[in-house]
Design an enzyme around this catalytic site. Structure first.
Site, PDB file in Angstrom:
ATOM      1  N   ILE A  66       0.840  -1.191   0.000  1.00  0.00           N
ATOM      2  CA  ILE A  66       0.000   0.000   0.000  1.00  0.00           C
ATOM      3  C   ILE A  66       0.880   1.247   0.000  1.00  0.00           C
ATOM      4  O   ILE A  66       0.671   2.180  -0.792  1.00  0.00           O
ATOM      5  CB  ILE A  66      -0.946   0.023   1.215  1.00  0.00           C
ATOM      6  CG1 ILE A  66      -1.749  -1.283   1.297  1.00  0.00           C
ATOM      7  CG2 ILE A  66      -1.866   1.232   1.152  1.00  0.00           C
ATOM      8  CD1 ILE A  66      -2.661  -1.538   0.143  1.00  0.00           C
ATOM      9  N   ASP A  67       1.862   1.291   0.886  1.00  0.00           N
ATOM     10  CA  ASP A  67       2.746   2.453   0.952  1.00  0.00           C
ATOM     11  C   ASP A  67       3.507   2.660  -0.356  1.00  0.00           C
ATOM     12  O   ASP A  67       3.613   3.785  -0.865  1.00  0.00           O
ATOM     13  CB  ASP A  67       3.753   2.289   2.091  1.00  0.00           C
ATOM     14  CG  ASP A  67       3.169   2.659   3.446  1.00  0.00           C
ATOM     15  OD1 ASP A  67       2.083   3.259   3.487  1.00  0.00           O
ATOM     16  OD2 ASP A  67       3.805   2.338   4.466  1.00  0.00           O
ATOM     17  N   VAL A  68       4.063   1.584  -0.887  1.00  0.00           N
ATOM     18  CA  VAL A  68       4.833   1.711  -2.127  1.00  0.00           C
ATOM     19  C   VAL A  68       3.918   2.103  -3.281  1.00  0.00           C
ATOM     20  O   VAL A  68       4.249   2.980  -4.092  1.00  0.00           O
ATOM     21  CB  VAL A  68       5.590   0.402  -2.431  1.00  0.00           C
ATOM     22  CG1 VAL A  68       6.257   0.475  -3.805  1.00  0.00           C
ATOM     23  CG2 VAL A  68       6.644   0.136  -1.358  1.00  0.00           C
TER      24      VAL A  68
END
Length: 397
Positions: free
Chosen positions: A170-172
């Site tokens: 999700i962050d990437v």
């Protein structure tokens, strides 16, 4: 020391990185690798703020996320911070932040305020749940969002618990989407001459990454379930046991299925009434997987890879990280980029994914020491040596 790549594709842009953890820095890394002058703004040692989940400054995660950037220190809560921040913002093309919305407004880093300082600035705001709505001030973290976007409910074995992905997807993903949004806004600015506010939430990113699973629900009403390594709608697409490990197979579609059966030496299997069509194979996946596991266990992964490659069946081994970087294609592609760290010597980082033929990215520098470019950048902004010394004495920088 000048650390920017002056001949890079994005060398004409300056990016101010006010973000921390992973999503924001991933966005900014896309600019830094292509030569933008990226300035990482971080608090001085007198204002402790740890980088959650990304480890020590000289560690792998921080070095990978923050390569190619210059660093200055600034206590954003200090009344005198504006003496440094406002001149810096006037020089910026892009500002990236992931504060909670209320914190951004309190610090005067909201778009309305920034656009008055610099009408051409592109502000990229990454939040957990959005700039408004009932969850606007909730903290957002990768694993929390993996649960809320449906990813964990669709990951794992049927009998097991919901399972997170093995990487911070999700962050990437948010970082890459944010970079796309920022670059789109910069392209539009060439026509309008105006900056704009780019907004995205981890929750929206997570749902976007669910892609066909989200679309299956919205269009067909199908709710994804945990089915292990199997593909929900096309079989055999799964992982199978070999004599010494595992092999991944992507043999969806009837023609690919027949090629797989031929490579297995089991052509008659293609005519089994349970397996004639993709729909049949999905409906009878348990029997199909049982038979395929029996066949694949008769040879090693390497032996199967040779046969499957010859038959043009999509397939691959399941690697541990050391095996990933020992793979001949990975080594040929130079995905592990060497860079010299002042204390650790030569280390390797993950090279930029996007490759441009004429103006390629370049991993040139490790993360510099905190505030390593204070004097250079503040001097560029016109602050005198006396003013810089005074700001340092007052712990503003």
């Amino acid at each position: 020391m000048q650390r920017t790549l002056r001949n890079g594709a994005l060398s004409r842009f300056r990016v101010i990185d006010l973000s921390q953890v992973r999503a924001g820095p991933t966005c900014v890394k896309q600019f830094a690798d292509f030569g933008a002058d990226v300035i990482k703004v971080e608090p001085p040692d007198s204002v402790p703020r740890g980088e959650l989940y990304v480890g020590a400054r000289d560690g792998a995660d921080m070095q990978n996320l923050h390569r190619n950037k210059r660093s200055i220190t600034l206590n954003l809560k200090s009344p005198r911070a504006k003496e440094v921040l406002e001149p810096l913002l006037r020089t910026a093309d892009v500002v990236v932040e992931n504060f909670r919305p209320s914190v951004k407004e309190r610090l005067g880093l909201d778009y309305d305020t920034l656009s008055k300082i610099n009408p051409r600035v592109v502000l990229v705001s990454i939040s957990g749940f959005g700039q408004d709505g009932p969850y606007r001030d909730r903290p957002g973290f990768d694993q929390v969002i993996q649960g809320m976007c449906g990813l964990m409910s669709a990951t794992g074995t049927p009998e097991g618990p919901p399972t997170r992905a093995g990487a911070a997807v999700i962050d990437v993903g948010a970082g890459v989407y944010a970079a796309l949004g920022a670059m789109t806004a910069l392209l539009e600015r060439e026509h309008s001459g105006k900056g704009q506010w780019v907004q995205l939430s981890l929750l929206h990113v997570g749902i976007g990454l669910m892609d066909f699973q989200a679309a299956r629900y919205l269009v067909e009403g199908d709710i994804a379930e945990r089915i292990g390594n199997d593909h929900p709608t096309s079989m055999p697409t799964s992982a199978y046991s070999t004599a010494d490990g595992y092999v991944n197979i992507g043999a969806g579609g009837d023609d690919m299925w027949r090629r797989l059966c031929s490579a297995l030496g089991q052509s008659a299997l293609a005519e089994d009434p349970d397996f004639r069509t993709d729909r049949d194979r999905v409906r009878n996946r348990d029997r199909l997987n049982h038979l395929l596991n029996e066949h694949f266990r008769t040879a090693t992964t390497d032996q199967w890879m040779a046969r499957l490659s010859e038959a043009d069946v999509p397939s691959g081994p399941i690697y541990t990280m050391d095996q990933v970087f020992a793979d001949p294609q990975v080594q040929h592609s130079r995905i592990a980029a060497p860079v010299v760290h002042p204390r650790r010597g030569e280390i390797r980082l993950v090279d930029q994914v996007v490759q441009l033929a004429r103006t390629p990215a370049h991993v040139a520098n490790t993360l510099e020491d905190k505030g390593g470019s204070n004097d250079d950048i503040l001097g560029e902004l016109g602050l005198s040596a006396e003013t810089i010394a005074e700001l340092r004495l007052q712990q503003v920088i």
